[in-house]
Design an enzyme around this catalytic site. Structure first.
Site, mmCIF file in Angstrom:
data_model
loop_
_atom_site.group_PDB
_atom_site.id
_atom_site.type_symbol
_atom_site.label_atom_id
_atom_site.label_comp_id
_atom_site.label_asym_id
_atom_site.label_seq_id
_atom_site.Cartn_x
_atom_site.Cartn_y
_atom_site.Cartn_z
ATOM 1 N N ARG A 133 0.598 -1.288 -0.017
ATOM 2 C CA ARG A 133 0.018 0.094 0.082
ATOM 3 C C ARG A 133 0.939 1.320 -0.187
ATOM 4 O O ARG A 133 1.392 1.793 1.025
ATOM 5 C CB ARG A 133 -0.902 0.099 1.259
ATOM 6 C CG ARG A 133 -2.224 -1.082 1.303
ATOM 7 C CD ARG A 133 -3.222 -0.954 -0.052
ATOM 8 N NE ARG A 133 -3.833 0.623 0.341
ATOM 9 C CZ ARG A 133 -4.806 0.687 0.713
ATOM 10 N NH1 ARG A 133 -5.605 -0.350 1.212
ATOM 11 N NH2 ARG A 133 -5.614 1.923 0.944
ATOM 12 N N SER B 89 -16.008 -14.718 20.682
ATOM 13 C CA SER B 89 -16.590 -16.416 20.895
ATOM 14 C C SER B 89 -15.138 -17.079 20.765
ATOM 15 O O SER B 89 -14.208 -17.142 19.900
ATOM 16 C CB SER B 89 -17.308 -16.768 19.931
ATOM 17 O OG SER B 89 -17.336 -18.190 20.048
ATOM 18 N N THR C 103 -25.624 -18.542 20.125
ATOM 19 C CA THR C 103 -25.357 -18.128 21.548
ATOM 20 C C THR C 103 -25.970 -16.546 21.608
ATOM 21 O O THR C 103 -26.762 -16.220 20.555
ATOM 22 C CB THR C 103 -23.965 -18.055 21.851
ATOM 23 O OG1 THR C 103 -23.590 -17.479 23.237
ATOM 24 C CG2 THR C 103 -22.864 -17.293 21.024
ATOM 25 N N LYS D 78 -30.493 -17.370 21.562
ATOM 26 C CA LYS D 78 -30.784 -18.663 21.844
ATOM 27 C C LYS D 78 -32.415 -18.921 22.235
ATOM 28 O O LYS D 78 -32.577 -20.236 21.817
ATOM 29 C CB LYS D 78 -30.284 -18.942 23.267
ATOM 30 C CG LYS D 78 -28.679 -19.208 23.087
ATOM 31 C CD LYS D 78 -28.068 -19.434 24.779
ATOM 32 C CE LYS D 78 -26.711 -19.963 24.659
ATOM 33 N NZ LYS D 78 -26.018 -20.319 26.004
ATOM 34 N N ASP E 26 -25.819 -26.992 26.111
ATOM 35 C CA ASP E 26 -25.483 -26.258 27.465
ATOM 36 C C ASP E 26 -25.920 -27.281 28.641
ATOM 37 O O ASP E 26 -25.110 -27.558 29.419
ATOM 38 C CB ASP E 26 -25.983 -25.048 27.772
ATOM 39 C CG ASP E 26 -25.499 -23.803 26.877
ATOM 40 O OD1 ASP E 26 -24.439 -24.088 26.560
ATOM 41 O OD2 ASP E 26 -26.045 -22.923 26.638
ATOM 42 N N ASN F 239 -31.905 -19.437 45.272
ATOM 43 C CA ASN F 239 -31.718 -17.985 44.553
ATOM 44 C C ASN F 239 -31.697 -16.769 45.295
ATOM 45 O O ASN F 239 -32.349 -16.664 46.243
ATOM 46 C CB ASN F 239 -32.451 -17.846 43.250
ATOM 47 C CG ASN F 239 -31.767 -16.998 42.336
ATOM 48 O OD1 ASN F 239 -30.615 -17.028 41.889
ATOM 49 N ND2 ASN F 239 -32.726 -16.074 41.745
HETATM 50 P P1 NAP Z 1 -28.208 -15.234 34.250
HETATM 51 O O1 NAP Z 1 -29.066 -15.743 33.541
HETATM 52 O O2 NAP Z 1 -27.902 -13.631 34.462
HETATM 53 O O3 NAP Z 1 -28.215 -15.246 35.809
HETATM 54 C C1 NAP Z 1 -27.431 -15.110 36.684
HETATM 55 C C2 NAP Z 1 -27.747 -16.092 38.127
HETATM 56 O O4 NAP Z 1 -26.743 -15.367 38.986
HETATM 57 C C3 NAP Z 1 -28.926 -15.310 38.786
HETATM 58 O O5 NAP Z 1 -29.589 -16.495 39.406
HETATM 59 C C4 NAP Z 1 -28.784 -14.250 39.745
HETATM 60 O O6 NAP Z 1 -29.563 -14.061 40.776
HETATM 61 C C5 NAP Z 1 -27.117 -14.783 40.379
HETATM 62 N N1 NAP Z 1 -26.352 -13.916 40.789
HETATM 63 C C6 NAP Z 1 -25.699 -12.676 40.152
HETATM 64 N N2 NAP Z 1 -24.990 -12.037 40.886
HETATM 65 C C7 NAP Z 1 -25.174 -12.516 42.030
HETATM 66 C C8 NAP Z 1 -24.857 -12.266 43.454
HETATM 67 N N3 NAP Z 1 -24.048 -11.254 43.692
HETATM 68 N N4 NAP Z 1 -25.260 -12.966 44.741
HETATM 69 C C9 NAP Z 1 -25.817 -14.220 44.341
HETATM 70 N N5 NAP Z 1 -26.505 -14.398 43.129
HETATM 71 C C10 NAP Z 1 -25.993 -13.459 42.099
HETATM 72 O O7 NAP Z 1 -26.754 -15.528 33.982
HETATM 73 P P2 NAP Z 1 -26.348 -16.992 33.116
HETATM 74 O O8 NAP Z 1 -26.177 -16.853 31.641
HETATM 75 O O9 NAP Z 1 -27.181 -18.042 33.779
HETATM 76 O O10 NAP Z 1 -24.737 -17.216 33.779
HETATM 77 C C11 NAP Z 1 -24.433 -17.610 34.981
HETATM 78 C C12 NAP Z 1 -23.118 -18.033 34.953
HETATM 79 O O11 NAP Z 1 -22.811 -19.045 34.105
HETATM 80 C C13 NAP Z 1 -21.943 -17.069 34.553
HETATM 81 O O12 NAP Z 1 -21.011 -16.898 35.258
HETATM 82 C C14 NAP Z 1 -21.635 -17.608 33.119
HETATM 83 O O13 NAP Z 1 -20.361 -17.168 32.518
HETATM 84 C C15 NAP Z 1 -21.531 -19.047 33.399
HETATM 85 N N6 NAP Z 1 -21.669 -19.976 32.052
HETATM 86 C C16 NAP Z 1 -21.098 -20.859 32.057
HETATM 87 C C17 NAP Z 1 -21.306 -21.694 30.744
HETATM 88 C C18 NAP Z 1 -20.270 -22.997 30.782
HETATM 89 O O14 NAP Z 1 -20.234 -23.648 29.698
HETATM 90 N N7 NAP Z 1 -19.671 -23.244 31.621
HETATM 91 C C19 NAP Z 1 -22.429 -21.658 29.881
HETATM 92 C C20 NAP Z 1 -23.128 -20.366 30.397
HETATM 93 C C21 NAP Z 1 -22.990 -19.748 31.268
HETATM 94 P P3 NAP Z 1 -30.716 -13.011 40.674
HETATM 95 O O15 NAP Z 1 -31.875 -14.239 40.028
HETATM 96 O O16 NAP Z 1 -31.020 -12.788 42.242
HETATM 97 O O17 NAP Z 1 -30.395 -11.952 39.921
#
Ligand code: NAP
Length: 485
Positions: free
Chosen positions: A31, A229, A274, A278, A314, A364
């Site tokens: 370029r 991703s 994702t 989803k 999942d 929860n």
């Molecule tokens: P989500 O739908 O936002 O749900 C979050 C959950 O965490 C809710 O039950 C929430 O409670 C609770 N929470 C958040 N902050 C909190 C705190 N300070 N104290 C107590 N409870 C708390 O999220 P998600 O998509 O299910 O993801 C949840 C976790 O799973 C994340 O860390 C994500 O990275 C992980 N994940 C892992 C995989 C894997 O393949 N390993 C796949 C998907 C997700 P409330 O209802 O009271 O807000």
């Protein structure tokens, strides 16, 4: 062919970069518009691969702002010096004049959109006497790429066709498979000469751009955003490890309905799905399995002879990771399982635990959400502090507590963790959370979010290919990626 596009600012750096580019790529674009006081001869004298001279004006997305006559004179000089190709814009080609033995690439750029008259522009380029046509247009939707592939399929002269932007990345990977004369890449991250260019290292190593052919099966992840991703790294490594002629693409999709309908013509064999698609994607499946109907979310599409079938790996990935460490037949049956969390991940895993015969209790922070989910699944529920009062065999953390950057947090007090318990944490960043570290110290058997993540990909791979997945290779890719985060 992979072409390294060099955006070096000085002659010295440009010559050094050309040396590297000649090793990494099949052809190199210099370029000239990026170089301060460019000279053409040193490139010809030092190149070991074919070279293209480009001196792009700002009106076509380049850096050249000076006198138009001088701009074109430098291209003529490049031709006289022995450059293999001269790139000249369609609106300037008449002014190029004598170009010796150099072939002429006549190019058109549109940094705003995919023009309605793409074919007409191609015809104008052919009529202008191009040896090679080049069309680089901005994709504002991933479906724009299909028009570029259509064009590439039936052109009368060698053509470089690509869509810029994140939505257009797949044209940089699949372009040569559909007949594009070459595909541009960068020597290193951050050195793009156009939006959406990817490093040559990835074009070769990750996507094997030069090896893709008409038989290559196509897979990809539907997401928005998609750049972060890990799935392309995992699945492409798995295909490579197993010697399968397939490629897995990053697909930045805004409208999942339109995407699924229009991409049928590419006959893609499978998708990961994702955030944020989803749930919406379920409506455009021909069928879904019972977990998907229950959970109300899916992450996997399998194309079975044109019928799109939806699954939730999942759920399957988490179950597989947990059951792997428990061993035996139906290891979860009758086990007392406490799941912390009532979000999306909890939903997927909760239905799976119930289907496997586990005695589930959902706890929860927001108790009403635990109650609602438990009501749907059919299990016990309560607030988080109930954890100290109940007995259990398996503890699942599906909250985000302990996730980076809050790595010193844990969702469970240490004294509930007893020797021999199974403790699973969905969090995978960090790979070993405080919960898992304390569980190990107390003699529990631990299962990490990395195990779930790897196993959801393993389940996808096995559904798509009907062969065993190279699990260790896939795990290695995930661990390497997480370490550098
Ligand atoms: P989500 O739908 O936002 O749900 C979050 C959950 O965490 C809710 O039950 C929430 O409670 C609770 N929470 C958040 N902050 C909190 C705190 N300070 N104290 C107590 N409870 C708390 O999220 P998600 O998509 O299910 O993801 C949840 C976790 O799973 C994340 O860390 C994500 O990275 C992980 N994940 C892992 C995989 C894997 O393949 N390993 C796949 C998907 C997700 P409330 O209802 O009271 O807000």
């Amino acid at each position: 062919m992979i072409c390294a596009s060099l955006t070096s600012p000085t002659m010295q750096t440009a010559l050094a970069d050309m040396k590297k580019a000649c090793e990494a790529a099949d052809i190199v674009e210099i370029r000239l518009d990026y170089i301060d006081s460019p000279a053409v001869k040193p490139f010809v004298e030092n190149r070991t691969k074919p070279i293209i001279a480009t001196n792009r004006p700002t009106r076509e997305g380049g850096k050249y702002e000076g006198d138009e006559k001088k701009r074109i004179a430098l291209l003529r000089e490049a031709a006289a010096a022995g450059f293999d190709y001269i790139d000249i814009e369609l609106d300037s080609v008449e002014r190029l004049g004598e170009h010796g033995a150099s072939k002429v690439i006549v190019s058109y750029h549109n940094f705003k959109q995919m023009p309605d008259n793409l074919r007409e522009i191609h015809e104008q380029i052919v009529a202008a006497g191009a040896d090679i046509a080049k069309l680089a247009v901005m994709a504002t939707d991933i479906c724009d790429t299909l028009r570029m592939f259509d064009l590439l399929r039936d052109v009368s002269i060698p053509t470089i066709g690509l869509c810029m932007g994140e939505e257009g990345v797949i044209t940089r990977i699949l372009g040569p498979r559909f007949g594009s004369f070459l595909s541009f890449g960068t020597l290193a991250e951050g050195k793009q000469s156009a939006p959406g260019q990817i490093p040559i290292r990835d074009m070769r190593g990750l996507y094997r751009v030069n090896d893709l052919d008409a038989e290559t099966k196509l897979y990809g992840v539907i997401a928005n955003p998609v750049a972060h991703s890990m799935s392309p790294a995992i699945h492409n490594a798995a295909f490579q490890e197993k010697g399968i002629n397939a490629v897995y693409l990053p697909l930045k999709v805004a409208d999942v309905r339109r995407f699924v309908a229009e991409f049928k013509k590419l006959d893609m064999q499978g998708y990961s799905v994702t955030i944020p698609h989803k749930v919406d994607v379920i409506d455009v499946m021909d069928e879904v399995d019972e977990f998907v109907s229950d959970i109300g979310a899916m992450n996997t599409v399998v194309n079975r002879d044109g019928r799109l079938c939806g699954y939730n790996t999942d759920c399957l990935g988490a179950l597989r990771a947990i059951e792997n460490v428990m061993g035996g037949e139906e290891p979860l049956k009758g086990k007392r399982v406490v799941m912390l969390g009532a979000g999306g991940t909890s939903r997927a895993i909760g239905y799976g635990i119930k289907a496997r015969g586990g005695k589930l209790t959902i706890l929860n922070r927001t108790v009403s959400k635990a109650e609602k989910l438990a009501g749907e699944i059919g299990c016990e529920w309560g607030p988080l502090d109930r954890l100290t009062e109940i007995e259990f065999d398996v503890l699942l953390n599906t909250t985000s507590v302990g996730m980076h950057p809050n790595v010193d947090d844990t969702p469970a007090p240490t004294d509930v963790l007893k020797e021999g318990m199974i403790v699973f944490d969905a969090v995978y960043n960090p790979m070993e959370t405080r919960l898992l570290r304390e569980a190990t110290e107390r003699g529990c058997v631990t299962v990490s979010g990395v195990d779930m993540f790897v196993n959801q990909a393993v389940a996808q791979f096995e559904m798509w290919t009907e062969t065993d997945a190279p699990v260790e290779r896939m795990r290695q890719v995930v661990v390497e990626r997480l370490k550098v985060r």
